[in-house]
Design an enzyme around this catalytic site. Structure first.
Site: not given
Length: 452
Positions: A9, A116, A345, A370
Site C-alpha cells: 500500500h 487508501d 503470491h 490474492q
C-alpha cells in the site's frame, strides 16, 4: 496521500505521488516516521530524484504500536502481526486534519486527499472542510472488488463471473481480526468519496471496471495504472549499489530463470521451505529465490527469523540458482530479459509489475485479495498457472507441485503460449500509458477534474 502502513500500500501511493507531481502539483505524503522511512528506502525502479519533489510529513504515533514477529506456523497466512500498526493509524486523524487546515490557510486553493480505502477513519472529518475533496484509492484489482460485491449479492450471473469458480467465500481469505478492522472503515462508506481510483488499466480488466462503474451508480472512477515504471532504470547499471541478483541474471539465457518471491506479508513454515527448495532443485531450471520472513509492523526492529534451508542446499545449487535473503529489487528482476516466469503470491503490486514486463505467473496465493487476483491472472487473462488450487490451501505444496509448475512455465509449449500472451499484454499496457493512450487519457482526466 494517506497510505495504509503495509508495504504494498505504501509503495503504490508513493508511485502515484511521483506521477501526480509530474503535473506540477504539490504532493504531500503522510505517515508515521517508521513507515515513511520504509517506503523511501524500498522505492526502486525509477530515478530517485523524482522523490525529492514530494513533501513527506512524518508523524509519531502515540502510543507506539506493537511489533510482534510473524508466525510461519499459523493456521492462516494473513499477516496478523501487522494489525497493531493498522490500529495505531487512528492517531493520525488529528495530525492529518491539522495539515489540511495549515495548507488551506496558505490560500493554496484546494486540497485533494487520496486515501487508501482502508484508511477511511483517518479522513472522516475532511469532507466538512472547505475546498477539500477526498478520493478513495483501491489497492487491489476491480476484479477482486467486484467479486466481493457479487458474493455479497448472492452470486448473480453476469458475463465474466464464471472466472470466480473454485474460489471459496471471501471469509476464507481474511481472518476475524481483519474483518473487525474493516467494519470500522465501512461505517464511513458513501460519506467521504468524490471518486474512486484504481492502480489498473482497461486493457487489463475493462469488464470488471465497467461492472464496478455500475455499482458506483454515477460516482466517478479512474483506472490510472500501472503506477510502477514500465522501463528499466538504466542509471543503476554501473552503480556500486546494483544488486547481486542482477549481475547474476546478466549471465543467464533469455527467459531461462524463474523468479520466486511471495511478497512482504507471507512467511513460509519450515516444511514449505523444504518442499519449495526440493521442487526448484528437481526442476533443473535456473532461479532467483527471495527467501525472507514477512514484515513486522516496524521493519527496522532488529529481531528477524533466518529461514533455514536443507543442509548443503545453497552450495549444491550455486551454479543454477541464487538465494536472496535481503530486500530484492523486484521491478528490475522482472524487467530483466533472463526472467521467464514469476512464482508469486499474486499480491496486486506483484501482478501489476509482472504484467508490466510481460512475465507469466505461477500463482501460489496466500491470503486476502490474492486468491481472486490469481483467478484474474490464470482464468481471465490466461497469463499464468496455479501451483496449488486455493481449495487445497490447508495442504502443503509438495515439491512435485513446484517442479511441475516451474517446468510448465519455463520449458513447455503451454508456458511459451502464456509468455506470448503476457508479452502482448505488456505491449498493450505500454501503448495505453503512452501519449494518446487510454491510460494517459484517464490520468489526464483525473488531473483535469481535481484542478478544475
Amino acid at each position: 496521500m494517506v497510505p495504509l502502513p503495509a508495504q504494498g500500500h505504501l509503495n503504490q501511493l508513493l508511485h502515484l505521488s511521483r506521477l501526480i507531481s509530474m503535473y506540477n502539483i504539490q504532493v504531500h505524503y503522510i505517515g508515521s516516521t517508521t513507515h515513511i522511512k520504509q517506503a523511501k528506502i524500498r522505492a526502486h525502479g525509477f530515478d530517485p530524484l523524482t522523490i525529492t519533489k514530494l513533501h513527506f510529513h512524518e508523524f509519531h504515533q502515540t502510543p507506539s504500536f506493537e511489533t510482534p514477529l510473524p508466525n510461519p506456523n499459523a493456521s492462516h497466512k494473513f499477516p496478523n502481526q501487522l494489525m497493531p500498526s493498522f490500529y495505531a493509524t487512528s492517531h493520525l486523524r488529528e495530525p492529518v486534519c491539522s495539515l489540511v487546515r495549515e495548507l488551506l490557510s496558505t490560500n493554496i486553493g484546494k486540497v485533494v486527499v487520496i486515501y487508501d480505502s482502508l484508511m477511511k477513519w483517518i479522513v472522516q472529518d475532511l469532507p466538512q472542510m472547505p475546498n477539500t475533496e477526498c478520493y478513495s484509492f483501491n489497492s487491489t484489482s476491480a476484479f477482486m472488488i467486484y467479486s466481493f460485491l457479487w458474493e455479497l449479492k448472492g452470486k448473480p450471473f453476469h458475463p465474466g463471473t464464471e472466472n470466480y469458480e473454485d474460489i471459496p467465500t471471501i471469509g476464507d481469505c481474511f481472518p476475524p481480526e481483519f474483518w473487525d478492522f474493516l467494519k470500522i472503515q465501512e461505517q464511513f462508506d458513501g460519506k467521504i468519496d468524490c471518486g474512486e481510483l484504481y492502480n489498473s488499466s482497461r486493457v487489463i480488466e475493462s469488464l470488471y471496471l465497467d461492472l464496478m462503474a455500475k455499482e458506483y451508480d454515477g460516482m466517478k472512477q479512474w483506472a490510472i495504472g500501472p503506477f510502477n515504471p514500465l522501463e528499466k532504470n538504466e542509471k543503476s547499471k554501473d552503480s556500486n549499489k546494483r544488486h547481486e541478483s542482477l549481475d547474476w541474471l546478466d549471465k543467464q539465457e533469455p527467459n531461462s530463470v524463474i523468479f520466486v518471491s511471495f511478497g512482504t506479508t507471507t512467511s513460509l513454515c519450515d516444511e514449505e521451505v523444504k518442499e519449495l527448495a526440493v521442487g526448484l532443485e528437481k526442476s533443473h531450471q535456473k532461479f532467483v529465490w527471495v527467501l525472507r520472513d514477512a514484515d513486522k509492523g516496524d521493519v527496522f526492529t532488529s529481531e528477524v527469523r533466518k529461514v533455514q534451508l536443507p543442509q548443503g542446499y545453497e552450495e549444491g545449487i550455486k551454479e543454477r540458482g541464487i538465494i536472496v535473503r535481503d530486500w530484492a529489487p523486484q521491478l528490475e528482476i522482472l524487467a530483466h530479459s533472463s526472467t521467464g516466469g514469476f512464482m508469486s503470491h499474486c499480491g496486486w503490486n506483484s501482478c501489476m509489475e509482472s504484467m508490466s514486463f510481460g512475465v507469466p505467473i505461477a500463482a501460489w496465493p496466500m491470503h486476502s485479495d490474492q486468491p481472486r487476483n490469481s483467478q484474474l491472472v490464470t482464468k481471465y487473462l490466461k497469463i499464468g498457472l496455479i501451483v496449488r488450487p486455493w481449495a487445497s490451501r490447508d495442504e502443503h505444496v509438495t515439491s512435485e507441485m513446484v517442479e511441475n509448475a516451474v517446468k510448465t512455465l519455463i520449458t513447455s509449449k503451454e508456458g511459451d503460449e502464456m509468455r506470448k500472451r503476457a508479452a502482448d499484454l505488456r505491449n498493450a499496457i505500454k501503448k495505453a500509458v503512452a501519449d494518446g493512450g487510454i491510460n494517459r487519457a484517464e490520468m489526464d482526466s483525473f488531473i483535469a477534474h481535481i484542478t478544475r
